[in-house]
Design a protein around this motif. Structure first.
Motif, short mmCIF file in Angstrom:
data_model
loop_
_atom_site.label_atom_id
_atom_site.label_comp_id
_atom_site.label_asym_id
_atom_site.label_seq_id
_atom_site.Cartn_x
_atom_site.Cartn_y
_atom_site.Cartn_z
N LEU A 174 11.20 -126.62 -3.12
CA LEU A 174 11.95 -125.38 -2.84
C LEU A 174 13.45 -125.64 -2.83
CD1 LEU A 174 9.76 -123.92 0.06
CD2 LEU A 174 9.96 -122.98 -2.26
N ASP A 175 13.83 -126.74 -2.24
CA ASP A 175 15.23 -127.14 -2.17
C ASP A 175 15.81 -127.25 -3.59
OD1 ASP A 175 17.67 -128.37 -1.67
OD2 ASP A 175 16.86 -129.92 -0.39
N ARG A 176 15.09 -127.94 -4.47
CA ARG A 176 15.57 -128.14 -5.84
C ARG A 176 15.62 -126.85 -6.63
NH1 ARG A 176 12.04 -133.69 -6.80
NH2 ARG A 176 13.61 -135.14 -5.98
N LEU A 177 14.78 -125.89 -6.25
CA LEU A 177 14.78 -124.60 -6.93
C LEU A 177 15.83 -123.64 -6.35
CD1 LEU A 177 10.92 -124.06 -7.31
CD2 LEU A 177 12.55 -124.54 -9.15
N GLY A 178 16.53 -124.09 -5.32
CA GLY A 178 17.58 -123.26 -4.74
C GLY A 178 17.13 -122.33 -3.64
N HIS A 179 15.87 -122.46 -3.17
CA HIS A 179 15.36 -121.62 -2.09
C HIS A 179 15.69 -122.29 -0.75
CE1 HIS A 179 13.54 -119.48 -5.31
NE2 HIS A 179 12.52 -120.31 -5.48
N ARG A 180 16.96 -122.25 -0.39
CA ARG A 180 17.44 -123.08 0.71
C ARG A 180 16.82 -122.72 2.06
NH1 ARG A 180 23.97 -123.83 -0.29
NH2 ARG A 180 23.80 -125.29 -2.06
N ASP A 181 16.80 -121.44 2.40
CA ASP A 181 16.28 -121.05 3.71
C ASP A 181 14.81 -121.39 3.85
OD1 ASP A 181 18.77 -120.10 4.46
OD2 ASP A 181 18.35 -118.03 3.85
N GLU A 182 14.03 -121.15 2.80
CA GLU A 182 12.61 -121.50 2.83
C GLU A 182 12.44 -123.00 2.94
OE1 GLU A 182 9.91 -119.33 0.00
OE2 GLU A 182 11.83 -118.56 -0.74
N ALA A 183 13.28 -123.74 2.23
CA ALA A 183 13.19 -125.20 2.26
C ALA A 183 13.44 -125.73 3.67
CB ALA A 183 14.18 -125.80 1.28
N LEU A 184 14.44 -125.16 4.36
CA LEU A 184 14.73 -125.61 5.73
C LEU A 184 13.53 -125.40 6.64
CD1 LEU A 184 18.40 -124.36 6.24
CD2 LEU A 184 17.62 -126.72 6.01
N VAL A 185 12.87 -124.26 6.50
CA VAL A 185 11.69 -123.97 7.31
C VAL A 185 10.60 -125.00 7.05
CG1 VAL A 185 9.81 -122.33 7.69
CG2 VAL A 185 12.16 -121.50 7.51
N GLU A 186 10.38 -125.32 5.77
CA GLU A 186 9.31 -126.26 5.42
C GLU A 186 9.67 -127.69 5.82
OE1 GLU A 186 6.40 -125.43 4.64
OE2 GLU A 186 6.83 -123.30 4.36
N TYR A 187 10.95 -128.06 5.75
CA TYR A 187 11.36 -129.36 6.24
C TYR A 187 11.04 -129.49 7.73
CZ TYR A 187 13.99 -130.74 2.02
OH TYR A 187 14.35 -131.11 0.75
N GLU A 188 11.35 -128.44 8.48
CA GLU A 188 11.07 -128.45 9.93
C GLU A 188 9.58 -128.61 10.19
OE1 GLU A 188 13.05 -128.62 12.37
OE2 GLU A 188 14.92 -127.54 12.01
N ARG A 189 8.77 -127.93 9.40
CA ARG A 189 7.32 -128.02 9.58
C ARG A 189 6.81 -129.41 9.23
NH1 ARG A 189 5.84 -122.12 6.82
NH2 ARG A 189 6.31 -120.85 8.68
N ALA A 190 7.37 -129.99 8.16
CA ALA A 190 6.97 -131.34 7.77
C ALA A 190 7.32 -132.35 8.86
CB ALA A 190 7.65 -131.73 6.45
N ILE A 191 8.49 -132.19 9.45
CA ILE A 191 8.92 -133.08 10.53
C ILE A 191 8.01 -132.93 11.74
CG2 ILE A 191 10.75 -133.40 12.24
CD1 ILE A 191 12.75 -132.88 9.89
N ALA A 192 7.61 -131.71 12.05
CA ALA A 192 6.72 -131.48 13.18
C ALA A 192 5.37 -132.14 12.96
CB ALA A 192 6.55 -129.98 13.41
N LEU A 193 4.90 -132.14 11.71
CA LEU A 193 3.61 -132.74 11.39
C LEU A 193 3.67 -134.26 11.30
CD1 LEU A 193 2.44 -130.21 8.65
CD2 LEU A 193 1.31 -130.60 10.85
N GLU A 194 4.79 -134.78 10.78
CA GLU A 194 4.95 -136.23 10.59
C GLU A 194 6.31 -136.67 11.17
OE1 GLU A 194 2.86 -138.38 9.50
OE2 GLU A 194 1.32 -137.20 8.49
N PRO A 195 6.44 -136.70 12.49
CA PRO A 195 7.75 -136.96 13.09
C PRO A 195 8.31 -138.35 12.83
CG PRO A 195 6.03 -136.92 14.76
CD PRO A 195 5.41 -136.41 13.50
#
Length: 245
Positions: A174-195
């Motif tokens: 998402l980040d590479r496609l320019g969907h910045r806000d969505e990418a931030l949300v998914e990064y947060e979720r990834a961190i929560a799953l794999e801290p």
């Protein structure tokens, strides 16, 4: 040393001798990491109940030597065998023709169009094959098909919703496609799953940096530095520069 290789070593150490048949000798060579020898010997297994297993181990031997085109040929032969026998089961265990087609797709990543064709065929046989969706998403990125990239990552997440690795790669896509806000949300979720996985911290920090959110970026860089192994030397150097900026 995999469990299967360990099994071969144990059997080899037991009293008695291995059978003189080509499959037994080829399998032992594979288990001992003599991959070139394994491929040569297993090529002689042309009939009988062990043909499928011989093709599979020969493909793995080629893969271990980074001879991906040769591995793809062997995996193609597995699919052909399954088609002739009108079956999807390729071995007595868990592997299916969908797995073989997936292997062909991964082996042919240098040919993105060919890889995509094999991966689509794998998913036609088993739409729940999450790894194939992941590989197809990566292949679509190489082909510049942004719609397919997003669609396949979402399919993979539907099948593996608790996978921090899949979610982290989706965020990066998402980040590479320019969907910045969505990418931030998914990064947060990834961190929560794999801290303890450092990757999402670094990628999120870079995105925040590009967005001009310097304080947040520095915090994520710092968290990355707390977790990064030695293999991330280049990223560590970049993060240290940004934290000190």
């Amino acid at each position: 040393l995999t469990p299967r290789n360990y099994e071969a070593y144990v059997l080899d150490a037991m009293p008695g001798r291995w059978g003189g048949d080509d499959f037994s000798q080829g399998y032992l060579a594979y288990a001992q990491a003599r991959y070139d020898r394994a491929a040569q010997v297993l090529a002689r297994v042309r009939k009988g109940p062990r043909v499928r297993a011989a093709r599979r181990y020969r493909a793995l031997a080629f893969w271990a030597q980074e001879r991906y085109d040769s591995a793809a040929v062997e995996l193609d032969s597995l699919v052909a065998i399954a088609a002739r026998e009108n079956r999807t089961q390729l071995t007595p265990v868990y592997e299916t023709s969908a797995v073989a087609r997936y292997g062909v797709g991964v082996a042919r990543l240098g040919d993105a169009a060919g890889a995509r064709e094999a991966l689509v065929q794998a998913l036609e046989e088993d739409v729940t094959f999450a790894a194939a969706h992941v590989a197809l998403a990566r292949t679509a990125a190489r082909l510049g098909d942004s719609a397919e990239v997003v669609r396949e990552w979402r399919q993979a997440l539907e099948l593996r919703p608790m996978s921090g690795a899949v979610r982290g790669e989706y965020a990066l896509a998402l980040d590479r496609l320019g969907h910045r806000d969505e990418a931030l949300v998914e990064y947060e979720r990834a961190i929560a799953l794999e801290p303890y996985w450092c990757g999402p911290y670094f990628n999120m920090a870079q995105l925040l940096d590009r967005m001009g959110r310097r304080d947040e970026a520095q915090a994520r860089y710092a968290q990355f530095l707390e977790r990064a192994p030695q293999a991330y030397a280049a990223q560590v150097a970049h993060a240290r520069r940004r934290v000190g900026a």
